[in-house]
Scaffold this motif. Structure first.
Motif, mmCIF file in Angstrom:
data_model
loop_
_atom_site.group_PDB
_atom_site.id
_atom_site.type_symbol
_atom_site.label_atom_id
_atom_site.label_comp_id
_atom_site.label_asym_id
_atom_site.label_seq_id
_atom_site.Cartn_x
_atom_site.Cartn_y
_atom_site.Cartn_z
ATOM 1 N N GLN A 84 10.300 -3.891 34.794
ATOM 2 C CA GLN A 84 10.328 -4.462 33.533
ATOM 3 C C GLN A 84 9.057 -4.915 32.793
ATOM 4 O O GLN A 84 8.680 -4.909 31.942
ATOM 5 N N THR A 85 7.969 -5.219 33.940
ATOM 6 C CA THR A 85 6.568 -5.547 33.395
ATOM 7 C C THR A 85 6.031 -4.528 32.710
ATOM 8 O O THR A 85 5.315 -4.461 31.976
ATOM 9 N N LEU A 86 6.124 -3.110 33.459
ATOM 10 C CA LEU A 86 5.588 -1.966 32.875
ATOM 11 C C LEU A 86 6.128 -1.184 31.743
ATOM 12 O O LEU A 86 5.878 -0.504 31.225
ATOM 13 N N ASP A 87 7.489 -2.398 31.590
ATOM 14 C CA ASP A 87 8.310 -1.650 30.428
ATOM 15 C C ASP A 87 8.883 -0.225 30.604
ATOM 16 O O ASP A 87 8.761 0.522 29.603
ATOM 17 N N LEU A 88 9.141 0.300 31.683
ATOM 18 C CA LEU A 88 9.538 1.678 31.890
ATOM 19 C C LEU A 88 11.096 1.861 31.572
ATOM 20 O O LEU A 88 11.960 1.195 31.886
ATOM 21 N N HIS A 89 11.276 2.909 30.533
ATOM 22 C CA HIS A 89 12.695 3.360 30.357
ATOM 23 C C HIS A 89 12.880 4.652 30.518
ATOM 24 O O HIS A 89 11.564 5.711 30.806
ATOM 25 N N ASP A 90 14.036 5.213 30.970
ATOM 26 C CA ASP A 90 14.306 6.748 31.119
ATOM 27 C C ASP A 90 13.510 7.168 32.367
ATOM 28 O O ASP A 90 13.003 8.305 32.474
#
Length: 275
Positions: A84-90
């Motif tokens: 969440q902090t690094l805003d990782l998606h996929d």
């Protein structure tokens, strides 16, 4: 050094390499190691155009050594905070050994909304401990021995553990003193209390319910001569639970196959990711 601070105030070290615009691969390490064990994979996959991330689990490596909360649930929640902090998606989650448990529990607790694929490598799910319902597991005496060795003479125990870990006790094995020294270095960076707690976390956590929640492509890769996490109670059971999981077995391979079979492993993981 890059760090995040979790909700309970624990500082976690992480590495974040490659293009921040690329699809991320997040690597979770085994016990008692650190993110450094993934350095080769991180460079290889960053060179292939991916963003690569790996963290030191709490009480391991350069992360804070905490007295409490060294549990599989907390490891999974730490992973969620990092994502969440690094805003990782996929994101592609890759977990080895205990890291495979961490990834599995993450999906059980946080779902797959941010996850594209999962790779479980020599991983501990669904349950390592022998119970009435899990006769293929290892007896508690095996884990009590790990606890005793770690507590009584951690330095020597970690050095001795490299022999079965990398299959160096097998006929024809080529022993690498460098790999053994690096295992020892990473292990000794961690905190004793957290490492002792982690033995219970990886051996007694039951992941059956977590695995049942998998709904993304999953690779289960294991060596059939793994002396640390025997394949019968782990990979062969996991693929019965995870729908359409891809099982890849390395004949004669050891627990540390990401290093001892580095090029083959990198190629197989890349093929899975790109398929």
């Amino acid at each position: 050094m890059s760090r995040i601070t979790t909700k309970d105030g624990t500082g976690l070290f992480y590495k974040d390499w490659g293009s921040k615009e690329a699809q991320p691969i997040l690597f979770s390490h085994g016990w008692p190691l650190s993110a450094d064990v993934w350095d080769t994979q991180m460079v290889f996959f960053a060179d292939q155009g991916f963003r690569t991330v790996a963290h030191d689990r709490r009480s391991h490596g350069r992360s804070d050594q905490v007295w409490a909360n060294n549990t599989m649930d907390q490891y999974a929640d730490d992973l969620a905070e990092l994502i969440q902090t690094l805003d990782l998606h996929d994101v592609i989650l890759v977990g080895h050994s205990t890291g495979g448990g961490e990834v599995t529990r993450y999906i059980g607790r946080h779902g797959t909304a941010r996850v594209a694929k999962v790779a479980l490598i020599g991983a501990v799910p669904p349950l390592m401990l022998m119970t009435e319902a899990n006769q293929g597991g290892l007896p508690i005496d095996a884990f009590d021995g790990i606890r005793a060795g770690t507590f009584n003479n951690r330095s020597q125990f970690f050095r001795d553990l490299t022999i079965p870990f990398y299959g160096y006790n097998r006929e024809g094995a080529v022993i690498s003193d460098g790999i053994r020294d690096e295992f020892w270095r990473q292990g000794m960076m961690g905190g004793l209390k957290g490492q002792l707690d982690s033995i219970r976390a990886f051996s007694e956590s039951d992941f059956h319910a977590d695995l049942a929640k998998f709904d993304v492509p999953t690779l289960v890769l294991h060596g059939d001569d793994d002396q640390i996490v025997p394949i019968g109670a782990s990979a062969l059971e996991t693929v019965k639970i995870v729908k359409d999981a891809v099982l890849k077995i390395y004949p004669g391979a050891d627990h540390g196959l990401t290093q001892t079979h580095q090029d083959r492993f990198n190629a197989d993981l890349l093929a899975f990711i790109r398929n």
